[in-house]
Design a protein around this motif. Structure first.
Motif, PDB file in Angstrom:
ATOM      1  N   GLU A  48       0.806  -1.014  -0.029  1.00  6.34           N
ATOM      2  CA  GLU A  48       0.011   0.084   0.011  1.00  6.34           C
ATOM      3  C   GLU A  48       0.982   1.252  -0.057  1.00  6.34           C
ATOM      4  O   GLU A  48       1.892   1.341   0.759  1.00  6.34           O
ATOM      5  N   SER A  49       0.547   2.272  -0.638  1.00  8.32           N
ATOM      6  CA  SER A  49       1.217   3.587  -0.765  1.00  8.32           C
ATOM      7  C   SER A  49       0.327   4.513  -0.716  1.00  8.32           C
ATOM      8  O   SER A  49      -0.601   4.592  -1.125  1.00  8.32           O
ATOM      9  N   SER A  50       1.092   5.851  -0.466  1.00 10.11           N
ATOM     10  CA  SER A  50       0.101   7.146  -0.459  1.00 10.11           C
ATOM     11  C   SER A  50       1.147   8.101  -1.138  1.00 10.11           C
ATOM     12  O   SER A  50       2.284   8.265  -0.809  1.00 10.11           O
ATOM     13  N   SER A  51       0.829   9.097  -1.840  1.00 11.88           N
ATOM     14  CA  SER A  51       1.485  10.266  -2.415  1.00 11.88           C
ATOM     15  C   SER A  51       0.660  11.433  -2.289  1.00 11.88           C
ATOM     16  O   SER A  51      -0.434  11.345  -2.754  1.00 11.88           O
ATOM     17  N   ASN A  52       1.368  12.642  -2.076  1.00 11.65           N
ATOM     18  CA  ASN A  52       0.552  13.917  -2.182  1.00 11.65           C
ATOM     19  C   ASN A  52       1.631  14.944  -2.476  1.00 11.65           C
ATOM     20  O   ASN A  52       2.727  14.558  -2.632  1.00 11.65           O
ATOM     21  N   GLY A  59       3.880   1.175   2.459  1.00 13.44           N
ATOM     22  CA  GLY A  59       3.820   0.126   3.615  1.00 13.44           C
ATOM     23  C   GLY A  59       3.889  -1.375   3.119  1.00 13.44           C
ATOM     24  O   GLY A  59       3.441  -1.391   1.892  1.00 13.44           O
ATOM     25  N   VAL A  60       4.769  -2.280   3.621  1.00 17.07           N
ATOM     26  CA  VAL A  60       4.663  -3.488   2.982  1.00 17.07           C
ATOM     27  C   VAL A  60       4.478  -4.760   4.157  1.00 17.07           C
ATOM     28  O   VAL A  60       5.158  -4.605   5.294  1.00 17.07           O
ATOM     29  N   GLN A  72       7.144  -3.414   7.090  1.00 11.65           N
ATOM     30  CA  GLN A  72       8.002  -2.431   6.651  1.00 11.65           C
ATOM     31  C   GLN A  72       7.416  -1.101   6.487  1.00 11.65           C
ATOM     32  O   GLN A  72       6.440  -1.065   5.480  1.00 11.65           O
ATOM     33  N   ALA A  73       7.604  -0.188   6.955  1.00  8.47           N
ATOM     34  CA  ALA A  73       7.165   1.273   6.459  1.00  8.47           C
ATOM     35  C   ALA A  73       8.504   2.078   5.768  1.00  8.47           C
ATOM     36  O   ALA A  73       9.277   2.077   6.203  1.00  8.47           O
ATOM     37  N   LEU A  74       7.816   2.634   4.752  1.00  6.11           N
ATOM     38  CA  LEU A  74       8.875   3.425   4.025  1.00  6.11           C
ATOM     39  C   LEU A  74       8.478   4.870   3.711  1.00  6.11           C
ATOM     40  O   LEU A  74       7.230   5.263   3.754  1.00  6.11           O
ATOM     41  N   GLN A  75       9.343   5.745   3.657  1.00  7.34           N
ATOM     42  CA  GLN A  75       9.139   7.187   3.248  1.00  7.34           C
ATOM     43  C   GLN A  75      10.096   7.361   2.136  1.00  7.34           C
ATOM     44  O   GLN A  75      11.349   7.392   2.488  1.00  7.34           O
TER      45      GLN A  75
END
Length: 116
Positions: A48-52, A59-60, A72-75
């Motif tokens: 799942e991902s999010s972008s603005n 997130g994985v 795993q959380a990613l930025q």
């Protein structure tokens, strides 16, 4: 070498030749060629991902055999569209599954572009 020694002596810097690293290179090479153990059974990857305009993250979740559950959380340090972020997080998840030795992975996402 003498020319460099004279130039560097002004700054109290000494030249020291590098020792041989042949044994370390051989160890690294053999490690790279050793196949990873594959774990049988089904693995499930949720992404799942999010972008603005200001940030992009993802997130994985990787579910394995038995009680194995990795999150795993990613930025991301770059700007991306929602579709680009979805593809990036899928690549991260597949690399994580590969590192864990998975040989069969089912990927689940809410992105119609990626799934279709």
């Amino acid at each position: 070498m003498i020319g460099w020694s004279v130039e560097l002596s002004e700054f109290d810097i000494r030249y020291e030749p590098r020792s041989a690293i042949k044994s370390q290179c051989l160890a690294d090479f053999s490690t790279e060629l050793t196949p990873l153990p594959t774990l049988p059974g089904g693995w499930t990857l949720y992404v799942e991902s999010s972008s603005n305009k200001t940030a992009c993250g993802a997130g994985v979740v990787l579910e394995g055999l038995g009680d194995l559950f990795l999150e795993q959380a990613l930025q991301f340090g770059f700007r991306a569209t929602n579709n680009q972020a979805e593809y990036e997080v899928l690549l991260v998840g597949l690399n994580l599954a590969y590192d864990m030795g998975a040989c069969e992975v089912t990927c689940k996402s809410d992105s119609q572009v990626m799934v279709g």
